[in-house]
Design a protein around this motif. Sequence first.
Motif, short mmCIF file in Angstrom:
data_model
loop_
_atom_site.label_atom_id
_atom_site.label_comp_id
_atom_site.label_asym_id
_atom_site.label_seq_id
_atom_site.Cartn_x
_atom_site.Cartn_y
_atom_site.Cartn_z
N VAL A 197 34.33 55.85 40.96
CA VAL A 197 35.11 56.39 39.86
C VAL A 197 36.03 55.29 39.37
CG1 VAL A 197 36.84 58.08 39.15
CG2 VAL A 197 35.06 58.74 40.78
N ALA A 198 35.84 54.87 38.15
CA ALA A 198 36.71 53.86 37.53
C ALA A 198 36.93 54.30 36.08
CB ALA A 198 36.05 52.48 37.58
N LEU A 199 38.19 54.56 35.75
CA LEU A 199 38.47 55.03 34.41
C LEU A 199 39.81 54.51 33.92
CD1 LEU A 199 40.65 57.60 34.62
CD2 LEU A 199 38.62 58.72 35.46
N GLY A 223 33.22 52.74 35.03
CA GLY A 223 32.36 52.69 36.21
C GLY A 223 30.89 52.56 35.85
N PRO A 224 30.03 52.44 36.87
CA PRO A 224 28.60 52.22 36.65
C PRO A 224 27.76 53.49 36.47
CG PRO A 224 29.08 52.04 38.97
CD PRO A 224 30.39 52.28 38.28
N ALA A 225 28.38 54.67 36.62
CA ALA A 225 27.61 55.92 36.56
C ALA A 225 28.39 56.95 35.75
CB ALA A 225 27.35 56.44 37.97
N PRO A 226 27.70 57.98 35.23
CA PRO A 226 28.41 59.02 34.49
C PRO A 226 29.36 59.81 35.41
CG PRO A 226 26.06 59.51 34.63
CD PRO A 226 26.27 58.20 35.29
N ILE A 227 30.45 60.28 34.84
CA ILE A 227 31.39 61.12 35.58
C ILE A 227 31.74 62.34 34.72
CG2 ILE A 227 32.41 59.26 36.95
CD1 ILE A 227 34.73 59.15 34.96
N THR A 228 32.13 63.42 35.39
CA THR A 228 32.58 64.61 34.68
C THR A 228 34.02 64.87 35.10
OG1 THR A 228 30.34 65.53 34.66
CG2 THR A 228 32.16 67.06 34.28
N ILE A 229 34.92 64.89 34.14
CA ILE A 229 36.32 65.17 34.41
C ILE A 229 36.45 66.69 34.52
CG2 ILE A 229 38.70 64.90 33.61
CD1 ILE A 229 37.24 62.24 34.19
N ARG A 285 49.00 69.10 32.06
CA ARG A 285 47.90 69.90 32.62
C ARG A 285 46.76 69.92 31.61
NH1 ARG A 285 50.65 70.11 36.61
NH2 ARG A 285 51.96 71.72 37.40
N ASP A 286 45.55 69.91 32.14
CA ASP A 286 44.39 70.05 31.25
C ASP A 286 44.32 71.49 30.78
OD1 ASP A 286 42.05 71.57 32.93
OD2 ASP A 286 43.35 70.37 34.24
N MET A 287 43.51 71.73 29.77
CA MET A 287 43.37 73.07 29.21
C MET A 287 42.09 73.75 29.68
SD MET A 287 44.84 72.65 25.41
CE MET A 287 46.58 72.45 25.12
N GLY A 288 41.60 73.33 30.83
CA GLY A 288 40.46 74.00 31.45
C GLY A 288 39.09 73.60 30.94
N GLN A 289 38.99 72.49 30.25
CA GLN A 289 37.68 72.05 29.77
C GLN A 289 37.19 70.88 30.61
OE1 GLN A 289 39.24 70.95 25.87
NE2 GLN A 289 38.59 68.85 26.25
N ALA A 290 35.91 70.88 30.92
CA ALA A 290 35.30 69.75 31.63
C ALA A 290 34.70 68.81 30.59
CB ALA A 290 34.21 70.25 32.58
N ARG A 291 34.63 67.54 30.95
CA ARG A 291 34.12 66.54 29.98
C ARG A 291 33.27 65.52 30.70
NH1 ARG A 291 34.28 66.23 24.41
NH2 ARG A 291 33.92 64.09 23.83
N LEU A 292 31.99 65.38 30.27
CA LEU A 292 31.08 64.36 30.80
C LEU A 292 31.30 63.07 30.02
CD1 LEU A 292 28.59 63.48 32.53
CD2 LEU A 292 27.19 64.21 30.59
N ILE A 293 31.46 61.96 30.75
CA ILE A 293 31.64 60.66 30.10
C ILE A 293 30.63 59.69 30.71
CG2 ILE A 293 33.26 58.83 29.53
CD1 ILE A 293 35.52 60.84 30.11
N ARG A 294 29.81 59.14 29.85
CA ARG A 294 28.79 58.17 30.28
C ARG A 294 29.42 56.83 30.64
NH1 ARG A 294 24.76 61.11 31.28
NH2 ARG A 294 24.20 62.61 29.72
N PRO A 295 28.73 55.98 31.39
CA PRO A 295 29.28 54.66 31.71
C PRO A 295 29.57 53.87 30.43
CG PRO A 295 27.26 55.06 32.94
CD PRO A 295 27.42 56.19 31.97
N GLY A 296 30.77 53.33 30.34
CA GLY A 296 31.17 52.58 29.16
C GLY A 296 31.55 53.46 27.99
N GLY A 297 31.47 54.77 28.16
CA GLY A 297 31.77 55.70 27.08
C GLY A 297 33.20 56.20 27.11
#
Length: 194
Positions: A69-71, A101-107, A120-132
């Motif tokens: 995890v690198a963000l 980071g080198p792989a996709p992550i979901t916040i 605080r977040d508002m309860g939404q998840a977010r997928l972020i691709r590497p470099g995205g």
Amino acid sequence: MAVEQVVIDLDEHDHESAERSAITHRNVANRRKVLLQLVAAFVIGVVLGGIGVAELRDSRAQHDRSSVVALVALPESGYSGGSNSRGIVRLNGQLTLINTGPAPITIRAIQAERPGVQVRDMGQARLIRPGGTGQILVDLQLECSTAFQPEPLSVRFSVETEDKRLREARYPVALVGSAWQEDALRMCEPRLDS
């Protein structure tokens, strides 16, 4: 005296010694065959073992890569209303996240807290691709007099990595000079029309 003649029959063979020779020859051939089979089995074992070790190494490298995890997190203006009650401003903001980071992550979740600041977040998840990049809406509660200290705010992220495991990551977010500070300070200023 009569001389006995010794006659040697050249057509007769020593059958017993020929049989022993054939058995010995077969035993030597069998030993060579067994030895060659053992050597072949050893070579095959070494090759398969090498392939297995290479596969294991690749699998571990893939696992290590997928668990990183690198963000980077940057506060963005996302002002969409807010309120000021006794020097405490509540507003909605945006946090821009960059996956370095080198792989996709979901916040999955975002949280930060210190005296004068709650995020605080508002309860939404977010997928972020590497470099995205991706934006996540957050709820901000900022105390006008104490929120904007020079030290960065340590924001905690709950992140699901490619291997489907939840990990925690932290990133320091500078509030001083940020879009969040600008939005909050507009609301913190005393109103002249009151």
